[in-house]
Every structure is written in structure tokens, then in C-alpha cells.
Design an enzyme around this catalytic site. Structure first.
Site, PDB file in Angstrom:
ATOM      1  N   TYR A 171     -91.215  42.131  22.609  1.00 22.06           N
ATOM      2  CA  TYR A 171     -91.485  43.263  21.717  1.00 22.06           C
ATOM      3  C   TYR A 171     -92.961  43.664  21.790  1.00 22.06           C
ATOM      4  CZ  TYR A 171     -90.983  46.178  17.536  1.00 22.06           C
ATOM      5  OH  TYR A 171     -90.954  47.232  16.662  1.00 22.06           O
ATOM      6  N   HIS A 186     -94.529  47.336  23.254  1.00 21.19           N
ATOM      7  CA  HIS A 186     -95.393  48.209  22.463  1.00 21.19           C
ATOM      8  C   HIS A 186     -96.829  48.271  22.992  1.00 21.19           C
ATOM      9  CE1 HIS A 186     -91.945  48.128  19.818  1.00 21.19           C
ATOM     10  NE2 HIS A 186     -92.421  49.269  19.328  1.00 21.19           N
ATOM     11  N   TYR A 193     -98.917  56.597  13.041  1.00 20.43           N
ATOM     12  CA  TYR A 193     -97.771  55.687  13.079  1.00 20.43           C
ATOM     13  C   TYR A 193     -98.245  54.319  13.527  1.00 20.43           C
ATOM     14  CZ  TYR A 193     -92.984  54.182  14.365  1.00 20.43           C
ATOM     15  OH  TYR A 193     -91.780  53.530  14.486  1.00 20.43           O
ATOM     16  N   TRP A 215     -84.953  52.410  22.603  1.00 18.59           N
ATOM     17  CA  TRP A 215     -84.232  51.682  21.555  1.00 18.59           C
ATOM     18  C   TRP A 215     -83.290  50.635  22.134  1.00 18.59           C
ATOM     19  CZ3 TRP A 215     -82.750  56.585  18.314  1.00 18.59           C
ATOM     20  CH2 TRP A 215     -83.877  57.025  17.604  1.00 18.59           C
TER      21      TRP A 215
END
Length: 128
Positions: free
Chosen positions: A39, A43, A62, A99
Site C-alpha cells: 500500500y 501511494h 487530499y 482500486w
């Protein structure tokens, strides 16, 4: 996701010349411990098309934070039709592929509604 409205810094939406109210959104989800490195790597090199889709959908400021296996997301929305802009994000092929990689890294918090992934967080304090 619960949202709050306020005037954005300097009174203008990103890329716009006129003032627009900002809506703040926060949400939480669990990060699967065995997927943390994956993860983080995703990112650290977020896909430009996904970022461009978020920007086109009037998402700004964000961030995703991690603490003790809990991911906390904060974003600001500068548009006029949040649901339509969320649908635009969900329809984007690159975002859907993104996703497919990120979703298996996450699991909803226990209090999430059925079918809900990122659970909305309630704002209890704000200072401009």
C-alpha cells in the site's frame, strides 16, 4: 461521507478565479498488516491519471494518514455536485484499476455500514 462547508484558503477553488465554498470529508478504513508495504509503495508512486481524475473531480488537499493499522483520509471538495463528481471518479478506467490494487490492502472498520469501505468520520472540531 459526512462533510463540512467552509470558505477555502484565499477564497478560491483550485484553478478557479471565483470564490467557492469547500466541503471537507474524512473517512477511515483498516489497512491489512500484511499489505502495508504494498500500500505504501502504491501511494509513493500514485498514478498520474488517477491524480488527474481526482483533480478534474474538484478534489484537493487530499491526504491519507496511517496510525496503528487505521487509515484516515481527509480531502476537500471544491465543486457543486459531489455525487456527480464521485460518479466521474468511479467511472474512470485507471481509477478502477487502481482500486483493484488498493482494495485488497484494506478492510472496513467494524462500524462500517454493509457494503461500505471507507467509513465516514464526523468532524467534531475545526479552526480556520
Amino acid at each position: 461521507m459526512p462533510e463540512q462547508s467552509a470558505t477555502p484558503p484565499h477564497g478560491a477553488a483550485p484553478g478557479a478565479g471565483t470564490p467557492r465554498a469547500v466541503r471537507r470529508f474524512a473517512s477511515v478504513i483498516r489497512l491489512r498488516p500484511e499489505k502495508e508495504a504494498e500500500y505504501r509503495a502504491l501511494h509513493a508512486d500514485a498514478w498520474p491519471q488517477v491524480l488527474a481524475t481526482l483533480t478534474a473531480a474538484r478534489i484537493g488537499n487530499y491526504s491519507i494518514f496511517l496510525r496503528d493499522g487505521l487509515l484516515f483520509s481527509y480531502l476537500e471538495y471544491y465543486g457543486d455536485d459531489y455525487e456527480a463528481d464521485q460518479a466521474r471518479i468511479a467511472a474512470d478506467p485507471a481509477t478502477r484499476r487502481w482500486w483493484e490494487l488498493t482494495d485488497p490492502c484494506q478492510r472496513p472498520v467494524d462500524s462500517a455500514a454493509p457494503g461500505e469501505t471507507w467509513a465516514p468520520a464526523e468532524e467534531v472540531f475545526h479552526l480556520d
